[in-house]
Write an enzyme that holds these catalytic residues in place. Structure first.
Site, mmCIF file in Angstrom:
data_model
loop_
_atom_site.group_PDB
_atom_site.id
_atom_site.type_symbol
_atom_site.label_atom_id
_atom_site.label_comp_id
_atom_site.label_asym_id
_atom_site.label_seq_id
_atom_site.Cartn_x
_atom_site.Cartn_y
_atom_site.Cartn_z
ATOM 1 N N ARG A 25 1.319 -6.523 -9.582
ATOM 2 C CA ARG A 25 1.143 -6.108 -10.986
ATOM 3 C C ARG A 25 2.316 -5.232 -11.362
ATOM 4 O O ARG A 25 3.182 -4.942 -10.551
ATOM 5 C CB ARG A 25 -0.137 -5.278 -11.092
ATOM 6 C CG ARG A 25 -0.092 -4.096 -10.113
ATOM 7 C CD ARG A 25 -1.224 -3.133 -10.310
ATOM 8 N NE ARG A 25 -1.461 -2.312 -9.130
ATOM 9 C CZ ARG A 25 -0.843 -1.178 -8.860
ATOM 10 N NH1 ARG A 25 0.085 -0.713 -9.673
ATOM 11 N NH2 ARG A 25 -1.110 -0.505 -7.762
ATOM 12 N N LYS B 131 -4.921 -6.137 3.031
ATOM 13 C CA LYS B 131 -3.735 -5.615 3.709
ATOM 14 C C LYS B 131 -3.426 -6.340 5.025
ATOM 15 O O LYS B 131 -2.262 -6.497 5.380
ATOM 16 C CB LYS B 131 -3.898 -4.106 3.965
ATOM 17 C CG LYS B 131 -3.822 -3.257 2.698
ATOM 18 C CD LYS B 131 -3.922 -1.776 3.059
ATOM 19 C CE LYS B 131 -4.343 -0.905 1.892
ATOM 20 N NZ LYS B 131 -3.374 -0.766 0.819
HETATM 21 P P1 ADP Z 1 0.434 2.914 -7.888
HETATM 22 O O1 ADP Z 1 1.070 2.625 -6.581
HETATM 23 O O2 ADP Z 1 1.103 2.182 -9.028
HETATM 24 O O3 ADP Z 1 0.195 4.345 -8.151
HETATM 25 P P2 ADP Z 1 -2.326 2.447 -6.925
HETATM 26 O O4 ADP Z 1 -2.560 1.203 -6.144
HETATM 27 O O5 ADP Z 1 -2.327 3.745 -6.216
HETATM 28 O O6 ADP Z 1 -0.993 2.243 -7.832
HETATM 29 O O7 ADP Z 1 -3.425 2.525 -8.081
HETATM 30 C C1 ADP Z 1 -3.297 1.938 -9.310
HETATM 31 C C2 ADP Z 1 -2.888 2.924 -10.345
HETATM 32 O O8 ADP Z 1 -3.555 2.695 -11.547
HETATM 33 C C3 ADP Z 1 -3.180 4.390 -9.985
HETATM 34 O O9 ADP Z 1 -2.123 5.219 -10.329
HETATM 35 C C4 ADP Z 1 -4.403 4.707 -10.798
HETATM 36 O O10 ADP Z 1 -4.514 6.071 -10.994
HETATM 37 C C5 ADP Z 1 -4.075 3.926 -12.022
HETATM 38 N N1 ADP Z 1 -5.199 3.599 -12.863
HETATM 39 C C6 ADP Z 1 -6.225 2.833 -12.571
HETATM 40 N N2 ADP Z 1 -7.030 2.724 -13.610
HETATM 41 C C7 ADP Z 1 -6.479 3.468 -14.593
HETATM 42 C C8 ADP Z 1 -6.820 3.767 -15.927
HETATM 43 N N3 ADP Z 1 -7.896 3.309 -16.463
HETATM 44 N N4 ADP Z 1 -6.037 4.570 -16.663
HETATM 45 C C9 ADP Z 1 -4.938 5.065 -16.137
HETATM 46 N N5 ADP Z 1 -4.568 4.815 -14.884
HETATM 47 C C10 ADP Z 1 -5.315 4.030 -14.119
HETATM 48 P P1 ADP Z 2 -2.805 2.101 -0.999
HETATM 49 O O1 ADP Z 2 -3.303 0.712 -1.177
HETATM 50 O O2 ADP Z 2 -3.895 3.102 -1.027
HETATM 51 O O3 ADP Z 2 -1.648 2.397 -1.920
HETATM 52 P P2 ADP Z 2 -0.837 2.031 1.177
HETATM 53 O O4 ADP Z 2 -0.948 1.155 2.365
HETATM 54 O O5 ADP Z 2 0.177 1.660 0.151
HETATM 55 O O6 ADP Z 2 -2.278 2.152 0.513
HETATM 56 O O7 ADP Z 2 -0.581 3.523 1.674
HETATM 57 C C1 ADP Z 2 -0.631 4.611 0.796
HETATM 58 C C2 ADP Z 2 0.211 5.751 1.331
HETATM 59 O O8 ADP Z 2 -0.188 6.139 2.648
HETATM 60 C C3 ADP Z 2 1.685 5.455 1.473
HETATM 61 O O9 ADP Z 2 2.401 5.628 0.283
HETATM 62 C C4 ADP Z 2 2.115 6.429 2.547
HETATM 63 O O10 ADP Z 2 2.305 7.715 2.009
HETATM 64 C C5 ADP Z 2 0.924 6.479 3.459
HETATM 65 N N1 ADP Z 2 1.047 5.525 4.577
HETATM 66 C C6 ADP Z 2 0.590 4.270 4.593
HETATM 67 N N2 ADP Z 2 0.858 3.664 5.767
HETATM 68 C C7 ADP Z 2 1.507 4.557 6.527
HETATM 69 C C8 ADP Z 2 2.034 4.553 7.868
HETATM 70 N N3 ADP Z 2 1.917 3.492 8.666
HETATM 71 N N4 ADP Z 2 2.647 5.671 8.324
HETATM 72 C C9 ADP Z 2 2.749 6.769 7.540
HETATM 73 N N5 ADP Z 2 2.251 6.842 6.284
HETATM 74 C C10 ADP Z 2 1.639 5.757 5.771
#
Ligand code: ADP
Ligand code: ADP
Ligand code: MG
Length: 614
Positions: free
Chosen positions: A297, A116
């Site tokens: 992705r 990040k």
């Molecule tokens: P997104 O922003 O698309 O939700 P995240 O970065 O939070 O993605 O995480 C990747 C996504 O892939 C999540 O929603 C997680 O729950 C999902 N995921 C990871 N592995 C699997 C799996 N084996 N089957 C279904 N979902 C999965």
């Molecule tokens: P991840 O890789 O787990 O998806 P993100 O950086 O995308 O991490 O953050 C996940 C979630 O956390 C965001 O969708 C948002 O709800 C919250 N979040 C992240 N950064 C901030 C921020 N600077 N201020 C407020 N909420 C945040």
């Protein structure tokens, strides 16, 4: 064009990719673990290869086994889906080195966006606005505290290698910083192998806005508009939609242009998502939307973009991977109507969203129908009779509704959930219906904190309506049970039933129906209840006081906080269980003494016996 594609994933996304591949005339190869031998993706593919034991790190995460499966089946390309190896640059490189096509961005693009802090620095250089914060190398706690003080509270501490909402801590006040940092670093080291963190200003009234981008190997990059994923529980998306409520054309152009700049900065090829955080306190404004991270992705919520754009993003991915140009130019893309997606999880909101596993004795999802006759879309990875195992993510389906307006799509999605019937595995369907009906959600005024603030209102479970009860009772009434009915008044029968431990008196007009016992389940509002004839003496209930604590689900014990012979107090944490990607604590139900701590093999139910001292 690719003739044979291997899908290195499972569940709904594997099925989703198979669907498009089949449509394109491409042969499909699935891979599966022990637990997935009978899974839907295995049944849907033309061929399937077993790649190992159930835990993902011994099967779906083992790159060599997947590449070997491609070789042995003659697959020329690998689609990673999302999660698992999809953002693993080393695996992507290994696929290329094996002479296979990687359906995803170049390994260098994945690496550039993988951490990040590095991604944010790259975006700053590309002129993309980023959240204010500290991205430095100096990880000394005192220095990090000083930087946080400078940024001003609240701040967010984020593991640079984090993902999936893990490895983040919100800090409201300076005094809490040191503890939050230590705990964040511990979690980050354990989950991602790196304790390195960055610090960000915590944006108030936060809205999660993301832009779908697509690039090809000919230097073209387009965007397919934005999605709003602000309805979140613990930083995980619950309901997503496209377009974003309240997004005006000028703001859309600004944020989408920033996303395209971001993708171009890493020579992006294939499907990607640029995530932004917006301060929504005064609506969406271009100068209050900042880059957060890039997901290199296909995203879980890609269907809402497909619905409003009329494009098949998996087909785009496959064409781009095969070296073709993007199917559309920017000018040819437009937004059509509104789409919403709800993530259906095998979990029990009433029990703190505890994952629910077992056989799907009943699994019927309501398709719903809009006023115009449009039907909803269901992307699932399971079928009636399939097992929900404890090994993987508990998402069992995505329900997607598309309508001319947001309200039309919302009504359709709600209807689809209303007509869903899943049993005995529990789902969050009723929670999703409540969320869709929440006044703030209905008005399009969602910030990421809504569920945290008002979640209790959404977890409140409805009771079945008298009408639904009567219908179900009518279906089960016939002769066998008629004896349980008392005649009170002309043509009137009442019968008591047990429902979730409550006694329910069902009143039937007319004689018992002639139907065979078709069902004893009552399904309504996304909930399913089982009707059982009432037996006053032997009503089932929780066996009280024998002192055993049964794990709520099979899982792996990752920490034990007590030892045999320890005295414990009510509520004290006994051990931590890991199942379905989450950690759960088992706590003492009363003050007592730990009499026994038996641990059989992994992934079986465990009991702990207590001697009650009172
Ligand atoms: P997104 O922003 O698309 O939700 P995240 O970065 O939070 O993605 O995480 C990747 C996504 O892939 C999540 O929603 C997680 O729950 C999902 N995921 C990871 N592995 C699997 C799996 N084996 N089957 C279904 N979902 C999965
Ligand atoms: P991840 O890789 O787990 O998806 P993100 O950086 O995308 O991490 O953050 C996940 C979630 O956390 C965001 O969708 C948002 O709800 C919250 N979040 C992240 N950064 C901030 C921020 N600077 N201020 C407020 N909420 C945040
Ligand atoms: Mg994210």
């Amino acid at each position: 064009m690719i003739k044979c594609l291997l899908i290195a994933n499972r569940g709904e996304i594997a099925c989703r990719v198979i669907r498009t591949a089949r449509h394109m005339g491409i042969r499909t190869v699935a891979v599966y673990s022990d637990a997935d031998a009978d899974a839907l993706h295995v049944r849907s593919a033309d061929e399937a290869v077993h790649i190992g034991p159930s835990p993902a790190r011994e099967s779906y995460l083992v790159g060599e086994k997947i590449i070997a499966a491609a070789k042995v089946t003659g697959a020329e390309a690998i689609h990673p889906g999302y999660g698992f190896l999809s953002e693993n640059a080393e695996f992507a490189q290994a696929v290329l080195d094996a002479g296979l096509v990687w359906v995803g961005p170049k390994p260098a693009s994945i690496t550039a966006m993988g951490l990040k802090d590095a991604a944010k620095k790259l975006m700053q250089a590309a002129g993309v606005p980023t959240t204010p914060g500290y991205l430095g190398e100096n990880q000394d706690p005192a220095n990090l505290q000083a930087e946080a003080d400078k940024i001003g509270y609240p701040v967010l501490i984020k593991a640079v290698a984090g993902g999936g909402g893990k490895g983040m801590r919100l800090v409201e006040m300076a005094v809490d910083f040191a503890d939050a940092l230590a705990s964040c670093q511990r979690e980050a080291a354990a989950s991602f192998g790196s304790a390195h963190v960055l610090i960000e200003k915590y944006i108030l009234s936060p809205r999660h806005i993301e832009v779908q981008v697509f690039g090809d190997s000919h230097g073209n990059v387009v965007h397919l508009f934005e999605r709003d994923c602000s309805l979140q529980r613990r930083h995980q998306k619950v309901i997503e939609e496209a377009p974003a409520p309240g997004m005006d054309q000028a703001t859309r152009e600004a944020v989408c242009a920033a996303a395209v700049r971001a993708a171009k900065a890493v020579n992006y090829e294939g499907a990607g998502t640029i995530e932004f955080i917006a301060d929504g306190s005064e609506g969406l404004r271009a100068d209050r939307i900042w880059f957060m991270e890039m997901n290199t992705r296909l995203q879980v919520e890609h269907p809402v973009t497909e619905e409003i754009s009329g494009q098949d993003l998996v087909e785009w991915q496959i064409r781009v991977a095969a070296g073709e140009k993007l199917p559309c130019t920017q000018d040819e893309l437009e937004i059509n109507g509104w789409a919403l997606e709800a993530r259906l999880y095998a979990e029990d909101p009433a029990k703190g969203f505890l994952p629910s596993i077992g056989r799907l004795e009943v699994f019927r999802l309501g398709e719903g129908q809009s006023l115009t006759g449009a039907r909803g879309r269901i992307d699932t990875g399971v079928y009636e009779g399939a097992e929900v195992s404890p090994f993987y993510d508990p998402m069992i389906a995505k329900l997607i509704a598309h309508g001319e307006t947001r309200d039309a799509a919302r009504a359709l999605l709600s209807e689809m959930l209303n007509h869903s019937k899943v049993w005995p595995v529990r789902t969050n369907a009723a929670f999703l219906i409540n969320a869709l009906a929440h006044p703030e959600f209905a008005a399009g005024q969602v910030d990421t904190g809504l569920i945290g603030r008002d979640g209790e209102r959404m977890t409140a479970e409805p009771k079945p309506s008298p009408q639904a009860l009567t219908e179900a009772a009518m279906a089960m009434v016939p002769r066998s049970l008629c004896s349980g009915f008392r005649l009170n008044g002309p043509e009137r029968l009442t019968a008591p039933f047990l429902l979730d431990g409550f006694r329910v008196d069902v009143m039937l007009r007319g004689p018992g129906s002639e139907h065979p016992v078709a069902t004893m389940l009552v399904a309504e509002g996304g909930m399913v209840w089982q009707l059982a004839p009432w037996r006053a003496a032997g009503a089932p209930g929780v066996a009280a006081g024998d002192g055993s604590i049964l794990s709520p689900m099979p899982g792996k014990i990752i920490a034990v906080e007590v030892a045999e012979g320890d005295s414990v107090v009510k509520g004290q944490k006994l051990l931590t269980l890991e199942a379905m990607k989450m950690e759960h604590s088992l706590t003492a139900p009363f003050d007592g003494l730990v009499a026994q701590l038996p641990f059989p093999a992994h992934f079986s139910i465990r009991c702990i016996c207590f001697d009650s001292t009172n």
